[in-house]
Design an enzyme around this catalytic site. Structure first.
Site, PDB file in Angstrom:
ATOM      1  N   SER A 129       0.834  -1.200   0.000  1.00  0.00           N
ATOM      2  CA  SER A 129       0.000   0.000   0.000  1.00  0.00           C
ATOM      3  C   SER A 129       0.870   1.251   0.000  1.00  0.00           C
ATOM      4  O   SER A 129       1.900   1.302   0.658  1.00  0.00           O
ATOM      5  CB  SER A 129      -0.920   0.034   1.224  1.00  0.00           C
ATOM      6  OG  SER A 129      -1.712   1.211   1.207  1.00  0.00           O
ATOM      7  N   GLU A 190      -9.937   1.811   4.047  1.00  0.00           N
ATOM      8  CA  GLU A 190      -9.676   2.933   3.136  1.00  0.00           C
ATOM      9  C   GLU A 190     -10.974   3.395   2.469  1.00  0.00           C
ATOM     10  O   GLU A 190     -11.243   4.602   2.366  1.00  0.00           O
ATOM     11  CB  GLU A 190      -8.660   2.488   2.092  1.00  0.00           C
ATOM     12  CG  GLU A 190      -8.294   3.512   1.039  1.00  0.00           C
ATOM     13  CD  GLU A 190      -7.382   2.902  -0.006  1.00  0.00           C
ATOM     14  OE1 GLU A 190      -7.695   3.036  -1.206  1.00  0.00           O
ATOM     15  OE2 GLU A 190      -6.356   2.285   0.368  1.00  0.00           O
TER      16      GLU A 190
END
Length: 472
Positions: A129, A190
């Protein structure tokens, strides 16, 4: 020729950037891409002058690598990963390892790990990420799979990962598909974070009437606070000040309100349903993206379905602070849901996840990096068996103190006809979780009435069924 320490297959932007990251930390690399012109272009431009060896067949690529061979695969998730693995397997030897750095479904990673370990090869499913910039300069890495393979990779991964005050943002997550599972839930959080920020923006803009300059100032100020300091708040502040050069207007106002998704949010929702863990904020975020894709229908409906037309009449500055509190409380619930899902998955799949360490490796490099992850790490370090993040001292009193503001924001949004599905879902989660009694006693009675599904009682032990049309 000097053997290469590390190899990368797949030279799309993420693959290129990770390759350059590895090389910049002092590890000679080899690269291969199925399309030879892509490899040549990389060598002539971004890799020029660097310690990179190009290969134009898998056989040549494998011969470049020192034993045990370490091969990072950066291709599209699904069948392309299986195809690369099948082509690589005959060329590798026991002890060599393959790392899948894409967004693969954790179930695929479980299968691949078992298949490759049975042949003596190592397999690491590694969540990555941080986007393009993170891949180049230091991402958050979530590797799981063959533990011995991770030990071989650790000297490289700890160098290329983002660095924070308590170490590199990488750790061995767990066996099998653990790394990709944690990355999947990271992406679900997220989704929730982004939707909550979008709803705060909607209330501030369409409820309180703030313009883009004011929105920039609000989000920039929020990013200085302990509660909301984060990468997503930071970039949101930047977005509101960006002027489109062609039109000399704010670019954000020109972007079509139809959000895309690549599947990880949906996978998180599916897994939560299978494991029986409520994550309503993430459900709401996924649904909001789906709803946004109905652009033409929504435009047509807006001509026929009317709603409230009023405006907020109170103290705008004071209410901005209430929106901030609502955002923070909702964010806490979103992370609490994600951590609860990880906890259940760890138990179900024998991942043995360390939730405090998971929060730590998210502190840098990744999209959800945020100041309050320190508090989450501390909460699980203090009590690894903490049933829910909302019960941690770091969060419990904060949410109790701010819930009135949170409720006011949801009420105002409803009164003004502004959809706040993630704010509402977070508040519903909080109210449901703190309730000793829920109305599902009636649900159980209904199920027993129409389907003889039975029920339990509060006043005595046992399983019961009632003939509802006869008994009284």
């Amino acid at each position: 020729m000097t053997k290469r320490t590390f190899g990368v297959i797949g030279l799309a932007v993420m693959g290129e950037n990770l390759a350059l990251n590895v090389e910049s930390r002092g590890f000679p690399i080899a690269v291969y891409n199925r399309t030879a012109t892509k490899t040549k272009d990389f060598m002539e431009k971004r890799a020029q002058g660097k310690d990179v060896k190009d290969a134009y067949s898998l056989e040549e690529f494998v011969k470049c690598l020192e034993r045990p061979r370490k091969v990072l695969v950066m291709v599209k998730a699904g069948n392309p990963v299986d195809k690369v693995i099948q082509d690589l397997k005959p060329l590798l030897e026991p002890g060599d390892m393959i790392i899948d750095g894409g967004n693969s479904l954790y179930e695929d990673t479980e299968r691949r790990t078992k298949e490759l370990e049975a042949t003596g090869l190592g397999f690491v499913g590694m969540g990555v990420s941080g986007g393009e910039e993170g891949a180049l300069n230091g991402p958050s890495l979530m590797p799981g799979g063959t533990d011995t393979a991770y030990k071989e990779l650790e000297p490289i991964l700890t160098k290329i990962a983002a660095q924070v005050n308590d170490g590199p943002c990488v750790t061995y997550v767990g066996p099998g598909g653990a790394g990709h599972y944690v990355k999947m839930v990271h992406n679900g959080i997220e989704y929730g974070d982004m939707q909550l920020i979008a709803e705060a923006y909607d209330v501030l803009k369409n409820g309180l009437g703030l313009d883009n300059q004011q929105l920039h100032e609000v989000f920039a100020q929020w990013n200085t606070t302990d509660e909301l300091n984060s990468f997503l708040i930071e970039i949101t502040a930047d977005i509101f000040k960006y002027i489109d050069k062609e039109t000399n207007t704010h670019l954000v106002d020109l972007i079509l309100d139809a959000a895309g998704q690549k599947g990880t949010g949906r996978w998180t929702v599916v897994s939560s349903l299978e494991l029986g863990v409520p994550i309503p904020t993430m459900y709401a975020a996924v649904n909001a993206r789906v709803m946004s894709s109905y652009k033409q229908e929504r435009v047509a409906a807006s001509q026929q379905l009317t709603g409230p037309t009023g405006k907020y009449q109170g103290d705008v500055k004071e209410f901005i602070n209430k929106v901030r509190d609502a955002l923070y409380c909702s964010k806490m619930c979103s992370y609490a849901q994600g951590m609860a899902l990880l906890k259940k998955a760890s138990e179900q799949f024998n991942y043995n996840l360390n939730l405090g360490e998971t929060a730590r490796i998210w502190k840098g490099g990744c999209i959800i990096r945020a100041g309050f992850l320190d508090k989450i790490k501390h909460a699980f370090d203090e009590n690894p068996k903490l049933p829910n993040l909302l019960l941690a001292p770091e969060f419990k009193q904060t949410i109790l103190d701010r819930q009135d503001a949170w409720r006011e924001v949801v009420v105002l949004a409803n009164k003004l006809g502004i959809a706040v599905p993630a704010f509402s879902a977070s508040l519903d989660y909080f109210d449901s979780y703190r309730s000793a009694s829920l109305p599902q006693n009636l649900t159980q009675a209904q199920r027993d009435y129409f389907g003889a599904h039975t029920y339990e009682r509060t006043d005595k032990e046992g399983i019961f069924h009632t003939q509802w049309t006869q008994d009284s």
